[in-house]
Design a protein around this motif. Sequence first.
Motif, PDB file in Angstrom:
ATOM      1  N   ALA A  36      64.898-108.191  -8.717  1.00 37.02           N
ATOM      2  CA  ALA A  36      64.489-107.847 -10.158  1.00 37.02           C
ATOM      3  C   ALA A  36      64.409-106.410 -10.078  1.00 37.02           C
ATOM      4  O   ALA A  36      64.003-105.666  -9.210  1.00 37.02           O
ATOM      5  CB  ALA A  36      63.149-108.608 -10.342  1.00 37.02           C
ATOM      6  N   PHE A  45      70.757-111.509 -15.627  1.00 39.04           N
ATOM      7  CA  PHE A  45      69.915-111.698 -16.618  1.00 39.04           C
ATOM      8  C   PHE A  45      69.264-110.437 -17.241  1.00 39.04           C
ATOM      9  O   PHE A  45      68.909-109.714 -16.427  1.00 39.04           O
ATOM     10  CB  PHE A  45      68.947-112.804 -16.812  1.00 39.04           C
ATOM     11  N   TYR A  77      66.682-108.496 -19.496  1.00 44.33           N
ATOM     12  CA  TYR A  77      65.332-108.698 -20.420  1.00 44.33           C
ATOM     13  C   TYR A  77      65.107-107.381 -21.633  1.00 44.33           C
ATOM     14  O   TYR A  77      65.416-106.288 -20.837  1.00 44.33           O
ATOM     15  CB  TYR A  77      64.336-108.924 -19.348  1.00 44.33           C
ATOM     16  N   PHE A  78      64.476-107.816 -22.645  1.00 46.27           N
ATOM     17  CA  PHE A  78      64.150-106.448 -23.486  1.00 46.27           C
ATOM     18  C   PHE A  78      62.842-106.727 -23.878  1.00 46.27           C
ATOM     19  O   PHE A  78      61.885-107.684 -23.448  1.00 46.27           O
ATOM     20  CB  PHE A  78      65.158-106.883 -24.699  1.00 46.27           C
ATOM     21  N   GLU A 124      65.045-112.228 -26.974  1.00 47.07           N
ATOM     22  CA  GLU A 124      65.337-113.247 -25.956  1.00 47.07           C
ATOM     23  C   GLU A 124      66.266-112.465 -24.931  1.00 47.07           C
ATOM     24  O   GLU A 124      67.164-111.549 -25.246  1.00 47.07           O
ATOM     25  CB  GLU A 124      66.131-114.351 -26.343  1.00 47.07           C
ATOM     26  N   PRO A 125      66.100-112.856 -23.692  1.00 46.26           N
ATOM     27  CA  PRO A 125      66.949-112.445 -22.398  1.00 46.26           C
ATOM     28  C   PRO A 125      68.571-112.643 -22.591  1.00 46.26           C
ATOM     29  O   PRO A 125      68.543-113.730 -23.621  1.00 46.26           O
ATOM     30  CB  PRO A 125      66.522-113.039 -21.125  1.00 46.26           C
ATOM     31  N   TYR A 167      65.177-101.807 -21.056  1.00 52.40           N
ATOM     32  CA  TYR A 167      65.459-103.259 -20.706  1.00 52.40           C
ATOM     33  C   TYR A 167      65.314-103.559 -19.021  1.00 52.40           C
ATOM     34  O   TYR A 167      64.758-102.570 -18.388  1.00 52.40           O
ATOM     35  CB  TYR A 167      67.117-103.595 -20.677  1.00 52.40           C
ATOM     36  N   ALA A 168      65.382-104.471 -18.472  1.00 50.27           N
ATOM     37  CA  ALA A 168      65.359-104.941 -17.114  1.00 50.27           C
ATOM     38  C   ALA A 168      65.902-105.899 -16.835  1.00 50.27           C
ATOM     39  O   ALA A 168      66.798-106.569 -17.468  1.00 50.27           O
ATOM     40  CB  ALA A 168      63.566-105.482 -16.991  1.00 50.27           C
ATOM     41  N   SER A 169      66.212-106.097 -15.397  1.00 52.31           N
ATOM     42  CA  SER A 169      67.085-107.165 -15.082  1.00 52.31           C
ATOM     43  C   SER A 169      66.779-108.168 -13.762  1.00 52.31           C
ATOM     44  O   SER A 169      65.830-107.807 -12.944  1.00 52.31           O
ATOM     45  CB  SER A 169      68.534-106.492 -14.679  1.00 52.31           C
ATOM     46  N   THR A 170      67.204-109.289 -13.784  1.00 52.03           N
ATOM     47  CA  THR A 170      67.027-110.066 -12.592  1.00 52.03           C
ATOM     48  C   THR A 170      68.473-110.248 -12.052  1.00 52.03           C
ATOM     49  O   THR A 170      69.393-110.530 -12.870  1.00 52.03           O
ATOM     50  CB  THR A 170      66.394-111.466 -12.929  1.00 52.03           C
ATOM     51  N   THR A 183      70.612-112.844  -9.415  1.00 54.54           N
ATOM     52  CA  THR A 183      70.573-113.700  -8.175  1.00 54.54           C
ATOM     53  C   THR A 183      71.799-114.089  -7.635  1.00 54.54           C
ATOM     54  O   THR A 183      72.969-113.802  -8.398  1.00 54.54           O
ATOM     55  CB  THR A 183      70.126-115.159  -8.885  1.00 54.54           C
ATOM     56  N   MET A 220      65.504-119.822 -14.950  1.00 56.66           N
ATOM     57  CA  MET A 220      64.901-119.334 -13.970  1.00 56.66           C
ATOM     58  C   MET A 220      63.689-119.863 -13.802  1.00 56.66           C
ATOM     59  O   MET A 220      62.641-119.535 -14.212  1.00 56.66           O
ATOM     60  CB  MET A 220      65.181-117.876 -13.681  1.00 56.66           C
ATOM     61  N   ILE A 238      58.614-114.782 -10.353  1.00 55.09           N
ATOM     62  CA  ILE A 238      59.080-113.779  -9.836  1.00 55.09           C
ATOM     63  C   ILE A 238      58.241-112.594 -10.004  1.00 55.09           C
ATOM     64  O   ILE A 238      57.636-112.043 -11.119  1.00 55.09           O
ATOM     65  CB  ILE A 238      60.447-113.406 -10.735  1.00 55.09           C
ATOM     66  N   LEU A 260      58.137-106.207 -15.796  1.00 64.53           N
ATOM     67  CA  LEU A 260      58.899-107.039 -16.484  1.00 64.53           C
ATOM     68  C   LEU A 260      58.077-108.656 -15.869  1.00 64.53           C
ATOM     69  O   LEU A 260      57.765-108.840 -14.924  1.00 64.53           O
ATOM     70  CB  LEU A 260      60.147-107.094 -15.447  1.00 64.53           C
ATOM     71  N   LYS A 314      58.874-113.705 -20.970  1.00 63.77           N
ATOM     72  CA  LYS A 314      60.501-113.209 -20.779  1.00 63.77           C
ATOM     73  C   LYS A 314      60.741-112.063 -21.609  1.00 63.77           C
ATOM     74  O   LYS A 314      61.792-112.009 -22.202  1.00 63.77           O
ATOM     75  CB  LYS A 314      61.321-114.551 -21.548  1.00 63.77           C
ATOM     76  N   ARG A 315      59.804-111.038 -21.373  1.00 62.50           N
ATOM     77  CA  ARG A 315      60.119-109.767 -22.067  1.00 62.50           C
ATOM     78  C   ARG A 315      59.939-108.648 -21.111  1.00 62.50           C
ATOM     79  O   ARG A 315      59.141-108.880 -19.764  1.00 62.50           O
ATOM     80  CB  ARG A 315      59.207-109.560 -23.137  1.00 62.50           C
ATOM     81  N   THR A 316      60.171-107.270 -21.121  1.00 62.57           N
ATOM     82  CA  THR A 316      59.720-106.330 -20.471  1.00 62.57           C
ATOM     83  C   THR A 316      58.982-105.297 -21.378  1.00 62.57           C
ATOM     84  O   THR A 316      59.382-105.150 -22.620  1.00 62.57           O
ATOM     85  CB  THR A 316      60.925-105.497 -19.794  1.00 62.57           C
ATOM     86  N   HIS A 376      58.024-101.010 -21.166  1.00 67.34           N
ATOM     87  CA  HIS A 376      58.181 -99.680 -20.387  1.00 67.34           C
ATOM     88  C   HIS A 376      56.780 -99.081 -20.828  1.00 67.34           C
ATOM     89  O   HIS A 376      57.111 -98.218 -22.103  1.00 67.34           O
ATOM     90  CB  HIS A 376      59.351 -99.255 -20.244  1.00 67.34           C
ATOM     91  N   VAL A 420      56.782-107.854 -12.264  1.00 71.03           N
ATOM     92  CA  VAL A 420      57.212-106.854 -11.405  1.00 71.03           C
ATOM     93  C   VAL A 420      57.240-105.555 -11.982  1.00 71.03           C
ATOM     94  O   VAL A 420      57.182-105.482 -13.247  1.00 71.03           O
ATOM     95  CB  VAL A 420      58.899-106.868 -11.084  1.00 71.03           C
TER      96      VAL A 420
END
Lengths: 126, 126, 126, 126
Positions: free
Chosen positions: B11, B49, B51-52, B56-57, B90-93, B95, C1, C5, C37, C68-70, C72, C101
């Motif tokens: 992540a 994926f 994330y905002f 929604e992601p 944003y953020a991310s995963t 896999t 997912m 995490i 995250l 399901k959000r981030t 900052h 995270v």
Amino acid sequence: MKKEIGHKVWAIAEGYIPSYGNGPEPAFTSHETACILNTSEQDAHIEIFIYFEDREPVGPYKVTVPAKRTKHLRFNDLQDPEPIPRDTDYASTITSDVPVVVQHTRLDSRQAENALISTLAYPVIN
Amino acid sequence: MKKEIGHKVWAIAEGYIPSYGNGPEPAFTSHETACILNTSEQDAHIEIFIYFEDREPVGPYKVTVPAKRTKHLRFNDLQDPEPIPRDTDYASTITSDVPVVVQHTRLDSRQAENALISTLAYPVIN
Amino acid sequence: MKKEIGHKVWAIAEGYIPSYGNGPEPAFTSHETACILNTSEQDAHIEIFIYFEDREPVGPYKVTVPAKRTKHLRFNDLQDPEPIPRDTDYASTITSDVPVVVQHTRLDSRQAENALISTLAYPVIN
Amino acid sequence: MKKEIGHKVWAIAEGYIPSYGNGPEPAFTSHETACILNTSEQDAHIEIFIYFEDREPVGPYKVTVPAKRTKHLRFNDLQDPEPIPRDTDYASTITSDVPVVVQHTRLDSRQAENALISTLAYPVIN
């Protein structure tokens, strides 16, 4: 300090040596460094493999970090089996016969003011 | 190297692509990169994926990193299912079906001199 | 997912908000950010404590990061129970009721060109 | 917060204090910092050892971080048993009698615009 400090396998997913720089050399030459710390009582025999985007890995590059010493190894200086190409994305693995600690640093001096990055390398569980 | 290197889930909590930059492109385009290293003998099928903060992601974005290769993936280049918006947190995963190592880097060239950051991504225990 | 995490407790030992900056605000205001995250299906209720060199910790600062959000989060924006003083060394702990995270970033715009740092925060084993 | 946060042994493989800098001092003096966070109810008695490329380690340097306090320790300020030489590669270990969190930061002000790096130090499993 009796305790073992570090891991025997590390990975650095980021790697990129710019082909030019600014400022007095060698301090301000654009460079990538693996800072290796060996706190143990034995010399660390290090092997480095370089991974690329579009060809087979190259290595091992061999380096020794003496007992109770640190070495800030510039990837720019690696020559054998072959120099690392400039302006090319790469990654690396670093293996050692005794536990060591690895930190990754880059000085990018392509512009008038230098930029620095640093992060702990990825320790693979022993 | 027989040992597995890396994790299958990572992540990155930080993400932000500035909408503008300075300097010769593409090297000095402001960008976010996920540097992915696959040391295994099998191709890594990656799913990302995004994330905002307020919706929604989005994903999966699909990328393959071949066996024994690295890929320095610019988030700027992701197009399917949709481009990543600029000037947006944003953020991310990330896999993968085989263990990989992920490092996160950003070049911010909004000002005359670029700024760089880099850090190991967050490895989720397998 | 489906997989969880992250961790429920994080620490950031570095903290320092410069009292001034250069460039268009708010993008170039000097700031410290905790990028959080939350990939889980539940909202994350976050509590932050700030530690100083010479006085008692302050907190909790409370923030919610939806499922399901981030988010900052700029430390500059924290107001309750009290704003974080500028030009002052501090550190922080971040606790959450669901795994998240956390990545730490600072933009320092005290000089004409900004400087950026970023690193994974310290995850406390659950 | 009852939970123990941190480790008792940390390592920082990177270390380098430039011998000069630009900008108003002391904020813009080139410096290396170990940011230490002690969230416990007891004072942390810290011992630092410095490792070099070509001579024996030096230490211990002793520092106390009081209970529930942070200390952003500049390596530049360490004097006893001896100052850390400038323009010299080094590495360090940091041990504590209670768990702490350590983050490493460098401000490099050798050029007109400062450059910053920061990364989590390497936590040795307790």
